[in-house]
Design a protein around this motif. Structure first.
Motif, short mmCIF file in Angstrom:
data_model
loop_
_atom_site.label_atom_id
_atom_site.label_comp_id
_atom_site.label_asym_id
_atom_site.label_seq_id
_atom_site.Cartn_x
_atom_site.Cartn_y
_atom_site.Cartn_z
N ASP A 86 13.14 13.88 3.63
CA ASP A 86 13.51 13.21 4.88
C ASP A 86 14.78 13.84 5.44
N GLU B 198 13.99 17.21 6.88
CA GLU B 198 13.31 17.11 8.17
C GLU B 198 14.31 16.78 9.28
N ARG B 199 15.29 15.94 8.97
CA ARG B 199 16.31 15.55 9.96
C ARG B 199 17.39 16.62 10.14
N ASP C 102 19.78 17.13 7.91
CA ASP C 102 21.00 16.55 7.35
C ASP C 102 21.26 17.19 5.98
#
Length: 151
Positions: free
Chosen positions: A126, A129-130, A132
């Protein structure tokens, strides 16, 4: 929960009915009979099909509960043996169930580790994907010790 037909005065049940009631498959019922967990089942004279008495169904329902806990056939045999001994076997019964509770506790802990690993991998992907990077690095750092526990 399904209603049972195991009361006094009820007609014997078919293997299909017992399977539905207990949740044990027909092959499992035949196997339990073959290995002696279930006493030999009477047969209908005209068809040769198994006909389970109320006492047999009650025993099968107990075995179904034990199986649902993951209890081994060996331990199910011990349970039935101790059951026949009544109160004199209370200590053996306690030990049997305590051992199986300990086994389940260990299984739950292994499952918690597996779950944590999957959660961390989810967080890592996640974060990736972001975009970060900091969150991705935190997840990666946490994954390493959890991954060691999986092995």
């Amino acid at each position: 929960m399904a209603a049972t037909r195991t009361g006094a005065g009820t007609s014997p049940m078919t293997i299909q009915e017992v399977s539905r009631l207990s949740g044990l498959s027909e092959p499992t019922l035949r196997y339990y009979e073959k290995i002696g967990l279930i006493a030999p089942v009477d047969r209908d004279e005209s068809s040769g099909h198994r006909r389970y008495t109320a006492a047999a169904v009650a025993r099968i329902e107990a075995l179904s509960c034990l199986r649902a806990t993951g209890m081994s056939v060996h331990d199910m045999r011990a349970y039935l043996r101790h059951l026949d001994d009544g109160d004199a076997a209370a200590g053996q019964m306690r030990d049997l169930f305590s051992r199986n509770a300990d086994r389940l506790t260990q299984e739950l802990e292994r499952m918690r580790v597996r779950l944590r690993y999957l959660q961390l991998k989810t967080e890592l992907w996640d974060a990736r994907e972001r975009g970060d990077g900091a969150a991705e690095q935190r997840a990666a750092a946490e994954i390493t010790p959890v991954a060691r526990e999986l092995r």
